[in-house]
Design a protein around this motif. Structure first.
Motif, PDB file in Angstrom:
ATOM      1  N   ALA B  77       0.837  -1.209   0.000  1.00 12.89           N
ATOM      2  CA  ALA B  77       0.000   0.000   0.000  1.00 12.89           C
ATOM      3  C   ALA B  77       0.868   1.255   0.000  1.00 12.89           C
ATOM      4  CB  ALA B  77      -0.935  -0.005   1.207  1.00 12.89           C
ATOM      5  N   GLU B  78       1.922   1.247   0.764  1.00 13.86           N
ATOM      6  CA  GLU B  78       2.802   2.438   0.823  1.00 13.86           C
ATOM      7  C   GLU B  78       3.538   2.657  -0.492  1.00 13.86           C
ATOM      8  OE1 GLU B  78       5.289   3.340   4.091  1.00 13.86           O
ATOM      9  OE2 GLU B  78       4.061   2.211   5.512  1.00 13.86           O
ATOM     10  N   VAL B  79       4.041   1.567  -1.048  1.00 15.89           N
ATOM     11  CA  VAL B  79       4.777   1.685  -2.306  1.00 15.89           C
ATOM     12  C   VAL B  79       3.851   2.156  -3.430  1.00 15.89           C
ATOM     13  CG1 VAL B  79       6.047   0.383  -4.059  1.00 15.89           C
ATOM     14  CG2 VAL B  79       6.533   0.021  -1.625  1.00 15.89           C
ATOM     15  N   CYS B  80       2.644   1.601  -3.485  1.00 16.45           N
ATOM     16  CA  CYS B  80       1.690   2.021  -4.524  1.00 16.45           C
ATOM     17  C   CYS B  80       1.313   3.491  -4.356  1.00 16.45           C
ATOM     18  CB  CYS B  80       0.423   1.169  -4.470  1.00 16.45           C
ATOM     19  SG  CYS B  80       0.667  -0.511  -5.079  1.00 16.45           S
ATOM     20  N   CYS B 103      -5.017   0.371  -6.055  1.00 14.63           N
ATOM     21  CA  CYS B 103      -4.317  -0.765  -5.461  1.00 14.63           C
ATOM     22  C   CYS B 103      -3.876  -0.437  -4.034  1.00 14.63           C
ATOM     23  CB  CYS B 103      -3.114  -1.155  -6.324  1.00 14.63           C
ATOM     24  SG  CYS B 103      -2.394  -2.733  -5.869  1.00 14.63           S
ATOM     25  N   ALA B 104      -3.409   0.773  -3.828  1.00 14.72           N
ATOM     26  CA  ALA B 104      -2.993   1.198  -2.482  1.00 14.72           C
ATOM     27  C   ALA B 104      -4.167   1.103  -1.512  1.00 14.72           C
ATOM     28  CB  ALA B 104      -2.455   2.625  -2.528  1.00 14.72           C
ATOM     29  N   GLU B 105      -5.329   1.574  -1.953  1.00 11.93           N
ATOM     30  CA  GLU B 105      -6.498   1.549  -1.062  1.00 11.93           C
ATOM     31  C   GLU B 105      -6.942   0.113  -0.772  1.00 11.93           C
ATOM     32  OE1 GLU B 105      -9.315   4.108  -3.014  1.00 11.93           O
ATOM     33  OE2 GLU B 105      -7.981   5.844  -2.720  1.00 11.93           O
ATOM     34  N   SER B 106      -6.930  -0.699  -1.787  1.00  8.42           N
ATOM     35  CA  SER B 106      -7.339  -2.089  -1.610  1.00  8.42           C
ATOM     36  C   SER B 106      -6.367  -2.835  -0.682  1.00  8.42           C
ATOM     37  CB  SER B 106      -7.391  -2.764  -2.986  1.00  8.42           C
ATOM     38  OG  SER B 106      -7.915  -4.053  -2.904  1.00  8.42           O
ATOM     39  N   CYS B 107      -5.090  -2.595  -0.842  1.00  6.12           N
ATOM     40  CA  CYS B 107      -4.092  -3.244   0.023  1.00  6.12           C
ATOM     41  C   CYS B 107      -4.201  -2.743   1.463  1.00  6.12           C
ATOM     42  CB  CYS B 107      -2.673  -2.983  -0.500  1.00  6.12           C
ATOM     43  SG  CYS B 107      -2.241  -3.973  -1.936  1.00  6.12           S
TER      44      CYS B 107
END
Lengths: 136, 136, 136, 136
Positions: B77-80, B103-107
């Motif tokens: 999530a942080e990397v995205c 993707c960040a939100e989903s992770c």
């Protein structure tokens, strides 16, 4: 691997991660596939494959000089520790257990030391056009 | 992808991760290589390649039903989010930015909901020989 | 995936390869790990993991517009066909067998048509600084 | 890497492939990203990334004892040779060029010797439940 601009501690961690990738994948194929040795629970085999991929990915973050490597190293340290535990439990996967343990410790150290590593951590987040320069 | 035993929220996150892998890698090759579009700083290109690999690895943890997926999802999530920021800054990589943001939100949601997902999180750490069963 | 400069036939093959990567890996984890379904011979499980990685790598060659993609597509076609054969032999892995078969056919077509695809095959070997332009 | 059942020639090729994966990826990140050194054409950078992934995948086929490794080794040999050519052309990527050349030769030898390596090539295609045994 030629990586002259990468700090020594990061280079050691890259080497441990790539060693762990190879050892986990090789051990999974040589020892853990059905019929290839003592029965291995599916969850353990899955963990070894997951650990292999995360170690490799973590190495790539460090090779790339990413400022985000501490976060990924921290996650990798936990996965490697869990894989070491699972391998130790089998009684005959000592080399894989040791490799995972070493990688876990190296990743934990990289995650912890990141706060002070200004040069190494200064490149990607700035999206600088300058080459990734890391102090040795 | 056939994945009938994976909970719906995890399946959505797997799909977002694989979409982000493809979009980041494709955008890097089509838009960010030297000569392929507007100049892209090396650190941004490296981040896109790193992000692609971590997204794919994160998907593999979830596909494998690993109990360690929350830790890896949190890092992903942080990397995205960082990749989304970098892409938004360019002004012409909106699709990649949106994909990374989703993707960040989903992770992040997967990482947060892990505490209560007993069935999904009960398999790998136990090294159980039973099949990975995840409630839908 | 955003890939506006990739010819339609290549894009279809990329999609088949990535679908095959996901299906092989997911099926291996959900159906073939020890304890996760009917016993799967280790060699079949290894083949599914190998097939997944080669499909993904083949997709990356095409996404990158590499002139070397026909060679890699040809190898991928053989591996996918072998994986399809192995999956058909089990009696209950029909979806994975069909996905591998479709990917094998698509890769074989890409390998065969490469000779005449001047635009698509003209980029990487020339080490041109120009963007990878592929006719649609 | 612990791999006691793998023949010496295959083990050497595995080592060359993994070395080539690391060297190509590291060189791409340290030398070829925009701003990280002399300008590198996008097609050359893409080729290095593609080469890295194919080398790693080829190693995995051999580690897994796959009977399909000669086909993949043959494709890998061509890609490594092309990457070596491209690196030689730059004048300052000699180490990467040498590593790619060594890997190309090793893969070519593995592809050529496969016909007579009965033990090594007898495992995966038979879908045997027996462990992958390779003569040393």
């Amino acid at each position: 691997m030629q990586a002259n601009a990468i700090p020594a501690e990061a280079q050691r961690c890259i080497d441990e991660c790539l060693d762990c990738y190879q050892t986990c994948f090789t051990t999974a194929m040589a020892r853990c596939l059905p019929g290839a040795g003592k029965p291995t629970p599916g969850a353990h085999l899955g963990l070894m494959l997951n650990c292999a991929e995360l170690c490799r990915t973590t190495a790539e973050f460090m090779v790339s000089g990413s400022t985000l490597h501490p976060r990924v190293c921290a996650a990798c340290a936990e996965v490697c520790a869990a894989c070491a535990d699972a391998c130790e439990g089998t009684g005959d996967m000592d080399e894989c257990a040791r490799t995972c343990r070493r990688c876990a410790e190296s990743c934990r150290a990289m995650a912890a030391s990141a706060g002070s590593a200004q040069g190494f951590s200064g490149s990607q987040q700035q999206n600088s056009d300058a080459p990734v320069k890391m102090p040795t």
